[in-house]
Design an enzyme around this catalytic site. Structure first.
Site, PDB file in Angstrom:
ATOM      1  N   HIS A 140       0.873  -1.178   0.000  1.00  0.00           N
ATOM      2  CA  HIS A 140       0.000   0.000   0.000  1.00  0.00           C
ATOM      3  C   HIS A 140       0.912   1.231   0.000  1.00  0.00           C
ATOM      4  CE1 HIS A 140      -2.856   2.913   1.791  1.00  0.00           C
ATOM      5  NE2 HIS A 140      -3.817   2.099   1.421  1.00  0.00           N
ATOM      6  N   ASP A 217       2.847  -4.622   7.942  1.00  0.00           N
ATOM      7  CA  ASP A 217       1.624  -3.836   7.767  1.00  0.00           C
ATOM      8  C   ASP A 217       0.460  -4.819   7.881  1.00  0.00           C
ATOM      9  OD1 ASP A 217      -0.660  -2.738   6.693  1.00  0.00           O
ATOM     10  OD2 ASP A 217       0.314  -1.876   4.933  1.00  0.00           O
ATOM     11  N   GLN A 220      -4.818  -5.321   6.751  1.00  0.00           N
ATOM     12  CA  GLN A 220      -5.827  -6.227   6.177  1.00  0.00           C
ATOM     13  C   GLN A 220      -5.782  -7.618   6.797  1.00  0.00           C
ATOM     14  OE1 GLN A 220      -8.124  -5.174   4.269  1.00  0.00           O
ATOM     15  NE2 GLN A 220      -7.288  -3.211   3.591  1.00  0.00           N
ATOM     16  N   LYS A 243     -10.621  -0.714  10.237  1.00  0.00           N
ATOM     17  CA  LYS A 243     -10.764  -1.893   9.362  1.00  0.00           C
ATOM     18  C   LYS A 243     -11.120  -3.128  10.181  1.00  0.00           C
ATOM     19  CE  LYS A 243      -7.424  -0.099   6.046  1.00  0.00           C
ATOM     20  NZ  LYS A 243      -8.194   0.349   4.893  1.00  0.00           N
ATOM     21  N   CYS A 381      -4.820   2.511  -3.660  1.00  0.00           N
ATOM     22  CA  CYS A 381      -3.562   2.989  -3.053  1.00  0.00           C
ATOM     23  C   CYS A 381      -2.429   1.988  -3.249  1.00  0.00           C
ATOM     24  CB  CYS A 381      -3.738   3.303  -1.566  1.00  0.00           C
ATOM     25  SG  CYS A 381      -4.746   4.735  -1.287  1.00  0.00           S
TER      26      CYS A 381
HETATM   27  C1  LIG Z   1      -2.596  -2.914   3.368  1.00  0.00           C
HETATM   28  C2  LIG Z   1      -2.897  -1.542   3.887  1.00  0.00           C
HETATM   29  N1  LIG Z   1      -1.951  -0.854   4.510  1.00  0.00           N
HETATM   30  C3  LIG Z   1      -2.168   0.369   5.007  1.00  0.00           C
HETATM   31  C4  LIG Z   1      -3.383   0.975   4.872  1.00  0.00           C
HETATM   32  C5  LIG Z   1      -3.594   2.327   5.451  1.00  0.00           C
HETATM   33  O1  LIG Z   1      -4.509   2.260   6.496  1.00  0.00           O
HETATM   34  P1  LIG Z   1      -5.030   3.599   7.195  1.00  0.00           P
HETATM   35  O2  LIG Z   1      -5.544   4.469   6.089  1.00  0.00           O
HETATM   36  O3  LIG Z   1      -6.106   3.123   8.109  1.00  0.00           O
HETATM   37  O4  LIG Z   1      -3.883   4.193   7.911  1.00  0.00           O
HETATM   38  C6  LIG Z   1      -4.405   0.303   4.197  1.00  0.00           C
HETATM   39  C7  LIG Z   1      -5.704   0.948   3.967  1.00  0.00           C
HETATM   40  O5  LIG Z   1      -6.406   0.637   3.025  1.00  0.00           O
HETATM   41  C8  LIG Z   1      -4.160  -0.991   3.706  1.00  0.00           C
HETATM   42  O6  LIG Z   1      -5.110  -1.685   3.065  1.00  0.00           O
END
Ligand SMILES: Cc1ncc(COP(=O)(O)O)c(C=O)c1O
Length: 423
Positions: A140, A217, A220, A243, A381
């Site tokens: 992401h 990270d 998900q 999430k 993203c």
């Molecule tokens: C794999 C992953 N990493 C990071 C993020 C960023 O999360 P946040 O916007 O809640 O900080 C997302 C959000 O879609 C994501 O899917």
């Protein structure tokens, strides 16, 4: 034409946990009862954000109705109540991910802030020109841009583990990329655009052979699977409350105490200090050193309640139900001929990304929306993933434990409608 009665055959009838009653679970989520454009809401955008159970909404209301005050600083009754609620939430998070100590649980705004914290506080102290940071091709933007900024500032280099056509890491390339110059590995546990569940435990073991810390990270992953940070042996693990059926604006960065102790502060301000004079500031103990200013107290309380909600359902039951949905969606959507799945890894979580020949995903999303079906369209993203597959965007349906096969049937009927309209 897909006929739902035909596809609901034995082939799809996996054994689901007996006490997992989706209709009952759905009644816990007020928003799932509403109509959208006169039709029952079919919410398949859970990878973007999840819906909240009544228990979380009640916890937020109760906090503001009965316990609201600032934390840590007051001697009065309500300040103590708020502090207990906030610190109690930290302990619930610790237990949920099996961290060794509450010192390792830092409340942040979300995954993005957790990663930025590590880039800032670990990166600026431990990474210098010529060092290398290893990420993967399915990250992401939140797990790309902070490292690019750090590389620009320090002269370090970003190295990228490539992926195959199915959307899996090419393991031999990962092995080749890690070397004595590597100072950090930062990778996604579950891809938001491909659904791939990555072999992070294996990568962590490989990195640790070279003494390299690993940030995961988990945005998900945590909503769908048990995360045990000690079993994984990861050095940092970041996730977002929203999430995982909790509020927006709150998330968690787990960090091993030994690393957090060696890191520079992130932001300066109240709560992160022990003492301040104009000559010198001494910093607070963990985890407060990384929590400058008044935190999102209600958010932490809501997140803790969401994690308890997940625990009460049980990850095994969630996993069985969501895999049933994933398999059902994969097989039923695959019967639509001009549809191509993007992300066909062997090990997948409940994300189905697809493209339709000659039809832009935004048209797919807009037509589905007319029937109250919410999916996400775009690059999610993860623009480098789109570049890898040479497509501008995908349509993505992502499932949570409250989704049903009937909703997938509605999605399939909706896509058939798109094909008719756009033909
Ligand atoms: C794999 C992953 N990493 C990071 C993020 C960023 O999360 P946040 O916007 O809640 O900080 C997302 C959000 O879609 C994501 O899917």
């Amino acid at each position: 034409m897909v006929i739902c009665a035909v596809i609901a055959c034995d082939h799809f009838m996996q054994k689901l946990p007996q006490n997992f009653n989706v209709e009952k679970i759905r009644r816990d989520f007020p928003i799932l009862q509403r109509l959208v454009r006169g039709k029952p809401l079919v919410y398949l955008d859970n990878a973007a954000t999840s819906q909240k159970p009544q228990a979380v909404l009640d916890a937020l209301a109760h906090y503001y109705e009965a316990e609201n005050a600032n934390v840590h600083r007051g001697v009065h009754y309500l300040s103590e109540a708020a502090t207990n609620a906030y610190e109690g939430s930290r302990e619930i998070v610790r237990r949920h991910i099996n961290a060794a100590s509450v010192k390792e649980i830092i409340f942040v705004r979300g995954t993005t802030e957790g990663i930025n914290l590590v880039a800032h506080s670990y990166g600026r102290k431990h990474i210098k020109a010529g060092d290398e940071i290893v990420i993967s091709a399915m990250e992401h933007h939140s797990n790309i841009v902070p490292w690019q900024l750090l590389c620009e500032e320090t002269g370090a280099k970003l190295r990228v583990i490539p992926i195959n056509d199915a959307g899996e890491w090419i393991w031999e390339e990962a092995v080749k990329l890690l070397n004595r110059k590597t100072k950090l590995v930062a990778v996604v546990h579950v891809s938001n655009s491909l659904g791939t569940i990555n072999p992070i435990k294996k990568l962590i073991a490989l990195a640790h052979e070279l003494g390299v810390p690993v940030l995961v990270d988990g945005a998900q992953a945590l909503p769908h699977m048990r995360v045990d940070v000690r079993e994984l042996d990861c050095d940092f693990y970041a996730f977002s409350g929203h999430k995982a059926f909790g509020p927006t604006g709150i998330g968690v960065l787990y960090g091993k105490e030994a690393w957090l102790e060696k890191m520079a502060p992130y932001q300066g301000g109240g709560d992160m200090i022990k003492s301040v004079t104009f000559e010198k500031t001494t910093f607070n103990d963990l985890p407060y050193r990384f929590e400058a200013g008044t935190p999102d107290i209600a958010g932490a309380v809501g997140l803790a309640r969401a994690l308890e909600y997940i625990s009460n359902l049980g990850y095994e039951a969630i996993d069985a139900h969501e895999h049933d949905l994933l398999n059902y969606a994969t097989e039923t959507l695959s019967t639509l001929k001009p549809l191509r799945l993007i992300g066909t890894a062997k090990d997948k979580a409940s994300v189905v990304s697809f493209v339709l020949d000659g039809i832009h995903p935004h048209d797919v999303g807009t037509i589905l929306d007319r029937d109250g079906i919410a999916i996400r369209t775009g690059h999610h993203c993860t623009q480098p993933v789109m570049q890898r597959y040479d497509i501008p965007a995908t349509s993505r349906a992502s499932f949570a434990f409250y989704n049903t096969r009937a909703e997938i049937d509605a999605l399939v009927r909706g896509v058939e409608q798109v094909l008719k309209i756009m033909a």
